[in-house]
Design a protein around this motif. Structure first.
Motif, PDB file in Angstrom:
ATOM      1  N   ASP A 195       0.821  -1.214   0.000  1.00 20.65           N
ATOM      2  CA  ASP A 195       0.000   0.000   0.000  1.00 20.65           C
ATOM      3  C   ASP A 195       0.856   1.266   0.000  1.00 20.65           C
ATOM      4  O   ASP A 195       0.482   2.270  -0.619  1.00 20.65           O
ATOM      5  N   ALA A 196       1.989   1.212   0.681  1.00 19.27           N
ATOM      6  CA  ALA A 196       2.882   2.379   0.696  1.00 19.27           C
ATOM      7  C   ALA A 196       3.356   2.716  -0.718  1.00 19.27           C
ATOM      8  O   ALA A 196       3.526   3.890  -1.066  1.00 19.27           O
ATOM      9  N   LEU A 197       3.542   1.666  -1.554  1.00 19.75           N
ATOM     10  CA  LEU A 197       3.992   1.909  -2.928  1.00 19.75           C
ATOM     11  C   LEU A 197       2.883   2.533  -3.769  1.00 19.75           C
ATOM     12  O   LEU A 197       3.158   3.226  -4.752  1.00 19.75           O
ATOM     13  N   LEU A 198       1.622   2.289  -3.358  1.00 15.12           N
ATOM     14  CA  LEU A 198       0.492   2.750  -4.180  1.00 15.12           C
ATOM     15  C   LEU A 198       0.057   4.183  -3.891  1.00 15.12           C
ATOM     16  O   LEU A 198      -0.767   4.725  -4.635  1.00 15.12           O
ATOM     17  N   VAL A 199       0.599   4.818  -2.827  1.00 14.67           N
ATOM     18  CA  VAL A 199       0.044   6.125  -2.449  1.00 14.67           C
ATOM     19  C   VAL A 199       0.152   7.169  -3.570  1.00 14.67           C
ATOM     20  O   VAL A 199      -0.725   8.008  -3.704  1.00 14.67           O
ATOM     21  N   TYR A 200       1.208   7.068  -4.392  1.00 11.64           N
ATOM     22  CA  TYR A 200       1.340   8.073  -5.460  1.00 11.64           C
ATOM     23  C   TYR A 200       0.326   7.860  -6.578  1.00 11.64           C
ATOM     24  O   TYR A 200       0.086   8.761  -7.385  1.00 11.64           O
ATOM     25  N   ARG A 201      -0.246   6.634  -6.660  1.00  8.08           N
ATOM     26  CA  ARG A 201      -1.276   6.388  -7.664  1.00  8.08           C
ATOM     27  C   ARG A 201      -2.661   6.750  -7.112  1.00  8.08           C
ATOM     28  O   ARG A 201      -3.540   7.147  -7.870  1.00  8.08           O
ATOM     29  N   VAL A 202      -2.832   6.580  -5.795  1.00 12.56           N
ATOM     30  CA  VAL A 202      -4.148   6.808  -5.172  1.00 12.56           C
ATOM     31  C   VAL A 202      -4.361   8.300  -4.909  1.00 12.56           C
ATOM     32  O   VAL A 202      -5.418   8.851  -5.215  1.00 12.56           O
ATOM     33  N   PHE A 203      -3.345   8.946  -4.328  1.00  7.64           N
ATOM     34  CA  PHE A 203      -3.478  10.368  -4.002  1.00  7.64           C
ATOM     35  C   PHE A 203      -2.844  11.182  -5.126  1.00  7.64           C
ATOM     36  O   PHE A 203      -1.705  11.609  -5.048  1.00  7.64           O
ATOM     37  N   ARG A 204      -3.628  11.374  -6.153  1.00  6.99           N
ATOM     38  CA  ARG A 204      -3.099  11.950  -7.388  1.00  6.99           C
ATOM     39  C   ARG A 204      -3.134  13.468  -7.374  1.00  6.99           C
ATOM     40  O   ARG A 204      -2.406  14.118  -8.119  1.00  6.99           O
TER      41      ARG A 204
END
Lengths: 252, 252
Positions: A68-77
């Motif tokens: 999930d830490a890797l996904l934050v830049y995709r989720v919080f755009r």
């Protein structure tokens, strides 16, 4: 890929993929809990059940939270880059602390039982994950959060940081698979080949781990899902002082 | 990243990384051979040694050759795109045939010995690799080598093909690690924890597998090492007939 300033639209399929990744990640955690609860007697610190703290903490910390830490830049755009960076760093801290509890649990369990430490491929890979994770966090913090690194230095280091972040996540999942296999073979022995229910459940858990890892990496690597560049980012990234030094920033 | 037509210069560090990957890959094959030769009695088809054909073929086919097949677009940067594509496809055929021999070896060995098949996580992941590998090859062939797919269809499918290619390679390496661990625990049992030489050698082999995989992925994913677009590629890719249909091609 680079969008003009202002709120960029979220790619249509992205939320579904993110939701699917979360469903898979939570299923992985739940199935790990079920496996330990149903077949391994549950979890406790002060007993032989202390070992079971190890797989649960590692799955929560180094698989689910790290993913999930890797996904934050995709989720919080559309949030400020700095906020997203802090969330990325803080999620990694949570992941690390939980994994550390899992590490202490297994060493403490081995010590009380008089077992040898660090003889298996699983343990070697696990130590490698810890060392790389810590190094990556420290270097990432000093380059991206600590004010001081120049903009051009950040631009050059960013692709390395992204590659090593994905690689450490992958190695974490691989290490979890090795540990799962080890736990199965130690416990089940030849019964594993008789399709014991525990063996089948653990195999399904293994495939779920692979699927979670695959979906996270798919979201991360899709070029058109990368975070668009925000208007205020250039100034924020540069801490208002190295504006003239670097070239144009690439999206994270 | 996109370079003008003509011979593009090879990035300075790329040849060293490729050489390092080949050194690692050949070391992996050699150490696998040494492990099977020194500790497992060597290799033969018509005896109990038939099992040993399995790990050797899988390491050569699904790890070394598959890894190299992914690298051809980075190594052959100035050859005609079609030649490179054919090499990419043919290397995958070699990888598949060798892996098939390894698959037949283990099923035949189990049948003669009366052992159960397909009960372990290693075997489930292995079957998944075979199915995905074959599907990827067939879809890749029909899109990129068989004349017919439109240019815009190719452009849309290309990133998916690249992602799944890397994912199948990763799953192959993960499956190899699981198999190595299984072979160790079946053979060594509790002696594994006494740092038996075979266990230490196999752990080193596991780390070498991880290192080979990491270097191949690093070369593959570095944006500035991607293959530059050749002058003749646009026409070749489109088979001279869909020139007006798609948008500009991206580099492979």
């Amino acid at each position: 890929m680079e969008s003009p300033a202002g709120r960029a639209p979220t790619p249509g399929a992205l939320p579904y993929y993110v939701a699917f990744s979360q469903l898979l990640g939570l299923t992985v955690v739940a199935v790990t809990g079920a496996w330990l609860g149903v077949y391994r007697g549950g979890i406790a610190w002060e007993s032989a059940l202390q070992f079971n703290v190890h797989p649960l903490c590692m799955i929560i910390g180094l698989v689910f939270l790290q993913g999930d830490a890797l996904l934050v830049y995709r989720v919080f755009r559309n949030e400020a880059k700095r906020t997203t960076k802090v969330l990325h760093g803080v999620l990694h801290v949570f992941a690390f602390v939980i994994a550390l509890v899992g590490l202490v649990a297994v060493f403490d369990y081995h010590r009380k039982k008089g077992s040898a430490d660090l003889y298996s491929l699983h343990s070697w890979c696990g130590i490698l994950v810890f060392v790389l994770f810590l190094a990556q966090w420290l270097v990432g913090f000093s380059f991206f959060l600590f004010p001081g690194a120049s903009f051009s230095l950040r631009s050059r280091y960013r692709p390395q940081h992204v590659f090593f972040g994905a690689a450490i996540f992958l190695l974490s999942v691989g290490t979890a698979l090795l540990g799962l296999k080890e736990a199965l073979l130690f416990q089940l022995g030849t019964k594993y080949s008789a399709f014991e229910p525990e063996g089948v459940l653990a195999n399904v858990l293994g495939l779920l781990l692979v699927a979670f890892c695959a979906v996270v990496l798919y979201i991360l690597t899709r070029a058109d899902w990368k975070r668009p560049l925000q208007a205020e980012e250039q100034a924020l990234s540069m801490d208002f002082k190295t504006l003239t030094e670097g070239d144009s920033p690439s999206s994270q």
